[in-house]
Design a protein around this motif. Structure first.
Motif, PDB file in Angstrom:
ATOM      1  N   LEU A   1       0.769  -1.349  -0.049  1.00 43.78           N
ATOM      2  CA  LEU A   1      -0.112  -0.132   0.225  1.00 43.78           C
ATOM      3  C   LEU A   1       0.987   1.445   0.110  1.00 43.78           C
ATOM      4  O   LEU A   1       0.549   2.156  -0.766  1.00 43.78           O
ATOM      5  CB  LEU A   1      -0.782   0.042   1.096  1.00 43.78           C
ATOM      6  CG  LEU A   1      -1.929  -1.035   1.086  1.00 43.78           C
ATOM      7  CD1 LEU A   1      -2.634  -1.123   2.316  1.00 43.78           C
ATOM      8  CD2 LEU A   1      -3.173  -0.864   0.236  1.00 43.78           C
TER       9      LEU A   1
ATOM     10  N   THR B   1      -5.971  -2.893  -3.372  1.00 47.62           N
ATOM     11  CA  THR B   1      -5.490  -1.721  -4.051  1.00 47.62           C
ATOM     12  C   THR B   1      -6.565  -1.458  -4.975  1.00 47.62           C
ATOM     13  O   THR B   1      -6.985  -0.012  -5.452  1.00 47.62           O
ATOM     14  CB  THR B   1      -4.249  -1.659  -4.622  1.00 47.62           C
ATOM     15  OG1 THR B   1      -3.300  -2.157  -3.829  1.00 47.62           O
ATOM     16  CG2 THR B   1      -3.863  -0.305  -5.311  1.00 47.62           C
TER      17      THR B   1
ATOM     18  N   THR C   1      -8.750   2.176  -5.033  1.00 46.32           N
ATOM     19  CA  THR C   1      -8.736   3.111  -6.019  1.00 46.32           C
ATOM     20  C   THR C   1      -9.756   3.090  -6.941  1.00 46.32           C
ATOM     21  O   THR C   1      -9.830   4.197  -7.942  1.00 46.32           O
ATOM     22  CB  THR C   1      -7.496   3.018  -6.560  1.00 46.32           C
ATOM     23  OG1 THR C   1      -7.221   1.700  -7.324  1.00 46.32           O
ATOM     24  CG2 THR C   1      -6.101   2.874  -5.882  1.00 46.32           C
TER      25      THR C   1
ATOM     26  N   ARG D   1       2.246   1.932  -3.426  1.00 47.15           N
ATOM     27  CA  ARG D   1       1.100   2.375  -4.611  1.00 47.15           C
ATOM     28  C   ARG D   1       0.722   3.696  -4.078  1.00 47.15           C
ATOM     29  O   ARG D   1       0.041   4.154  -4.989  1.00 47.15           O
ATOM     30  CB  ARG D   1      -0.089   1.296  -4.168  1.00 47.15           C
ATOM     31  CG  ARG D   1       0.230   0.024  -5.080  1.00 47.15           C
ATOM     32  CD  ARG D   1       0.456   0.161  -6.443  1.00 47.15           C
ATOM     33  NE  ARG D   1      -0.482   1.022  -7.048  1.00 47.15           N
ATOM     34  CZ  ARG D   1      -1.320   0.283  -7.827  1.00 47.15           C
ATOM     35  NH1 ARG D   1      -1.713  -1.093  -7.750  1.00 47.15           N
ATOM     36  NH2 ARG D   1      -2.400   1.213  -8.469  1.00 47.15           N
TER      37      ARG D   1
END
Length: 290
Positions: A109, A276, A280, A112
């Motif tokens: 995380l 993720t 997102t 990213r």
């Protein structure tokens, strides 16, 4: 809404057969045997990391909106979606565990572009789901303030505690998304192997027929948190059918990931990428990569 389900043959069994049933079929196919090997390796890694996770508490400052020093991948999320990048992501571990179970997910995380990834340490002396939920509520207020928004990712018992917080204690006002990994939403039959006379109410709450599980099945029309419940197909601690959220009032998506067990689910790169994608707003097939 159920995206995927597995383990259709799971059913209650007599007490004398429960321990045998819990592990039945694990080596029935080569894929299951590989999954068991992966689970064993991840469990060994977890045990190696556990002491450091227990001794060292992670503190992380608010890094705000600065782009300085960020890699391109991190900078991209902050530019495209600054609210997503800066919303605190709280990691909540399970029973007799610590932040070490999230070692890979935490690193993923951060890489990213999520700027505030904060483990929440539940006390080893936590004696009930309600006690754990109160600790979580205090952590949310401390990290995000009384009105700020957070995302919660929780493993095993941590997911049940987080669900109780958002569903029964008004935590949905601050938790936009809850992702649970191998959490006993329907209880776990392992808890039935523990003698009822044992003075530990938390274990009694994890029985499928407990008042706590019944309470979570009660109407919750005002709970607005999005819930993603991820189960592991080879999990013998929390069977896949017990790791799903089946409630008509909740905005829940259930997903069963093949080839993984209770601990390897939390260490999986596939699961980290799926998490993720959910956070997102992108789409991803969780079986695309290992």
């Amino acid at each position: 809404m159920t995206v995927a389900e597995s383990d259709p043959g799971w059913s209650p069994s007599p007490q004398r057969d429960r321990s045998r049933t819990i592990t039945a079929g694990l080596l029935a196919t080569p894929a299951n045997a590989r999954g068991l090997a992966v689970e064993t390796a991840c469990l060994a890694t977890h045990l190696a990391l556990y002491p450091a996770g227990a001794l060292r508490r992670l503190t992380q400052r608010d890094e705000g909106y600065s782009l300085g020093g960020l890699a391109p991948l991190q900078r991209g999320l902050l530019v495209r979606s600054p609210d997503t990048a800066t919303t605190p992501v709280l990691l909540v571990h399970g029973l007799v565990d610590n932040r070490s179970v999230f070692a890979r997910l935490h690193r993923h995380l951060r890489r990213r572009g999520f700027r505030r990834v904060v483990p929440v340490q539940l006390p080893l002396r936590t004696t009930s789901v309600q006690d754990g939920a109160r600790v979580l509520a205090e952590a949310v207020t401390r990290i995000a303030g009384p009105d700020g928004q957070v995302t919660i990712i929780a493993h095993s018992l941590g997911g049940l505690i987080a669900r109780y917080y958002v569903q029964r204690m008004g935590g949905d006002r601050q938790v936009g998304t809850l992702i649970t990994l191998a959490s006993p939403h329907g209880g776990t039959r392992l808890a039935e192997l523990v003698p009822r006379a044992l003075p530990y109410p938390l274990l009694r709450q994890l029985r499928p027929d407990s008042p706590l599980i019944a309470e979570l099945a009660e109407p919750a029309p005002d709970c607005h948190t999005r819930i993603f419940a991820v189960a592991a197909a080879l999990d013998t601690v929390v069977r896949p059918g017990s790791a799903v959220v089946d409630h008509p009032d909740l905005d829940a998506v259930n997903l069963v990931v093949p080839g993984l067990g209770h601990h390897s689910l939390a260490f999986s790169g596939t699961v980290a990428h799926q998490v993720t994608a959910w956070l997102t707003g992108s789409t991803r097939n969780p079986t695309d990569t290992a």
